[in-house]
Design a protein around this motif. Sequence first.
Motif, mmCIF file in Angstrom:
data_model
loop_
_atom_site.group_PDB
_atom_site.id
_atom_site.type_symbol
_atom_site.label_atom_id
_atom_site.label_comp_id
_atom_site.label_asym_id
_atom_site.label_seq_id
_atom_site.Cartn_x
_atom_site.Cartn_y
_atom_site.Cartn_z
ATOM 1 N N HIS A 79 0.828 -1.207 -0.105
ATOM 2 C CA HIS A 79 -0.099 -0.022 -0.094
ATOM 3 C C HIS A 79 1.011 1.437 0.101
ATOM 4 O O HIS A 79 1.924 1.242 0.063
ATOM 5 C CB HIS A 79 -0.593 -0.206 1.172
ATOM 6 N N CYS B 196 -3.975 6.414 -0.443
ATOM 7 C CA CYS B 196 -2.981 5.261 -0.909
ATOM 8 C C CYS B 196 -2.600 5.342 -1.523
ATOM 9 O O CYS B 196 -3.425 5.580 -2.706
ATOM 10 C CB CYS B 196 -4.114 3.814 -0.693
ATOM 11 N N GLU C 247 -0.775 3.481 -4.365
ATOM 12 C CA GLU C 247 0.505 2.247 -4.768
ATOM 13 C C GLU C 247 -1.155 1.712 -4.413
ATOM 14 O O GLU C 247 -2.037 1.170 -4.215
ATOM 15 C CB GLU C 247 0.672 1.407 -3.547
ATOM 16 N N TYR C 248 -1.251 1.001 -5.769
ATOM 17 C CA TYR C 248 -2.536 0.307 -6.823
ATOM 18 C C TYR C 248 -2.200 -1.183 -6.030
ATOM 19 O O TYR C 248 -1.493 -1.613 -5.575
ATOM 20 C CB TYR C 248 -3.055 -0.188 -7.783
ATOM 21 N N CYS C 249 -3.898 -1.161 -5.388
ATOM 22 C CA CYS C 249 -3.609 -2.028 -4.425
ATOM 23 C C CYS C 249 -4.895 -3.029 -4.518
ATOM 24 O O CYS C 249 -5.321 -4.032 -4.290
ATOM 25 C CB CYS C 249 -3.612 -1.646 -3.212
ATOM 26 N N HIS D 109 -8.808 0.109 -4.489
ATOM 27 C CA HIS D 109 -7.380 1.115 -3.781
ATOM 28 C C HIS D 109 -8.268 2.750 -3.854
ATOM 29 O O HIS D 109 -7.420 3.294 -2.546
ATOM 30 C CB HIS D 109 -6.586 1.197 -5.214
ATOM 31 N N MET E 280 -9.640 4.091 -0.644
ATOM 32 C CA MET E 280 -8.516 3.705 0.467
ATOM 33 C C MET E 280 -8.137 5.528 1.221
ATOM 34 O O MET E 280 -6.940 5.663 0.866
ATOM 35 C CB MET E 280 -7.149 2.557 -0.053
HETATM 36 CU CU1 CUA Z 1 -3.893 0.333 -1.138
HETATM 37 CU CU2 CUA Z 1 -4.015 1.640 -3.013
#
Ligand code: CUA
Length: 133
Positions: free
Chosen positions: A71, A107, A109-111, A115, A118
């Motif tokens: 993340h 967030c 970072e692609y998660c 996402h 977040m």
């Molecule tokens: Cu956690 Cu994007």
Amino acid sequence: MRLFEIVAGLLTTVLVAFAFASPRTAVEPPGQVPVKEFSVEARRFEFVPNRLEVNQGDHVKVTIHSADGTHGFEIKQFGIKEKAKRGGEPVTVEFDATRPGTFEIKCSEYCGRGHSHMTGTLVVNAATEGARR
Ligand code: CUA
């Protein structure tokens, strides 16, 4: 007329005393800056806790660790962007809460599918004269 002069004199004294008693300086001597520390867990798709509240002038230290994948932890206005990698190894970001307001934590970072939802909130309470702790 006398009474008026006395009252006016007293008022001036009180005002002057008050001005000296509550200095405008919001800067504390080195080593005296309050430090606010937080531990945040990043996981699909939330930050826990997702609301951090500090006072203007605080030094803020946030330790982030991931409970699952990778993340990100970003607060644009304070130039913060850090990765919390999978595996849970903590990363720490530090900054000075120089300006008051409500700022978005994202967030970065692609998660996964959630996402974009977040997010979290950083609240920096404005320093008030003489009432800052
Ligand atoms: Cu956690 Cu994007």
